[in-house]
Design an enzyme around this catalytic site. Sequence first.
Site, PDB file in Angstrom:
ATOM      1  N   LYS A  24       7.499  -3.256 -38.086  1.00 18.44           N
ATOM      2  CA  LYS A  24       7.365  -2.889 -36.671  1.00 18.44           C
ATOM      3  C   LYS A  24       6.188  -1.945 -36.497  1.00 18.44           C
ATOM      4  CE  LYS A  24       8.853   1.559 -37.179  1.00 18.44           C
ATOM      5  NZ  LYS A  24       8.035   2.779 -36.888  1.00 18.44           N
ATOM      6  N   ASP A 146      16.481   3.678 -37.151  1.00 14.82           N
ATOM      7  CA  ASP A 146      15.724   2.461 -36.823  1.00 14.82           C
ATOM      8  C   ASP A 146      16.464   1.178 -37.192  1.00 14.82           C
ATOM      9  OD1 ASP A 146      13.711   4.065 -35.934  1.00 14.82           O
ATOM     10  OD2 ASP A 146      12.274   3.559 -37.510  1.00 14.82           O
TER      11      ASP A 146
END
Length: 285
Positions: A24, A146
Amino acid sequence: MAVSPRLRPSAAHGFECQIDAPAKVNPLLHVLGRRDDGYHDLQVGFELLDWGDRIHFNADAAFTVDGIDGLAMEANLVTQAARALALDAGIVPRGHLRIDKRTPQGAGLGGGSSDAASALLLLRDAWALATSDEALSAIGLKLGADVPVFLTGRGAIGRGVGERLTPMAWPRRRLLLCFSGTDVPTAKIFQDKGLTRTSDPITIRAALDGHGHNDCEPVCRRLFPEVERLFVALAPFQPSLSGTGGTVFVEIHDPDQFDQVKAALPDGTQFQDVSTTEYSSAIKS
């Protein structure tokens, strides 16, 4: 229980199935304040990439996790994810998990969190567990803030410590990831006295229009000369820092710009050409 759409037969000899663990970037990371528990309130954007790690699984083996040089098995988030899922289900973990590691350590790309999330999805199916999406997310959150966004496979904006997710349909874009070669510890950034902790959250519309920023960038640039060197070299191309790590990324608009950015990189800089994407939803967000 439906099989995760991200699970498919393994291309590696001796393994039955595999799952992608996408990296990401963070188009914004606003530090809104410090919490009583020592963590920080954040507004953080997540864009998933069509590149990252990959995990292979062989059920006909004793429980083992390998693939990351220099990291003990029990220190691996994949090991911790597998053990936490097995404990929740009341079973003994089994099978061989091998990580094909491509995301650098401390690069701000979410590699460890994505590996953990992908292992949870793979093992829920491989072990034929009835673990609910909500329970899987709760297990993931204990492993790292996350992890839940990687379970969904979708872009998002997170609040709290990043775990309260609002799905986001970010515009697709091509990026060049530039690796500083520096392992940037997240704790070091958030403990720094110079970190701005007074940012205001912005609207979704403003985020989509690119008006976010990264409060960790000035601290990372000051503490890590290799990161600062990349920002200086890439200044004409509006570089951004991913998360709190050592990866600087540039949006690529045309082939000529791609060549120009590569030419501007300091000698020896590793880079990766990627695109932002979304994966078939693996759990309900």
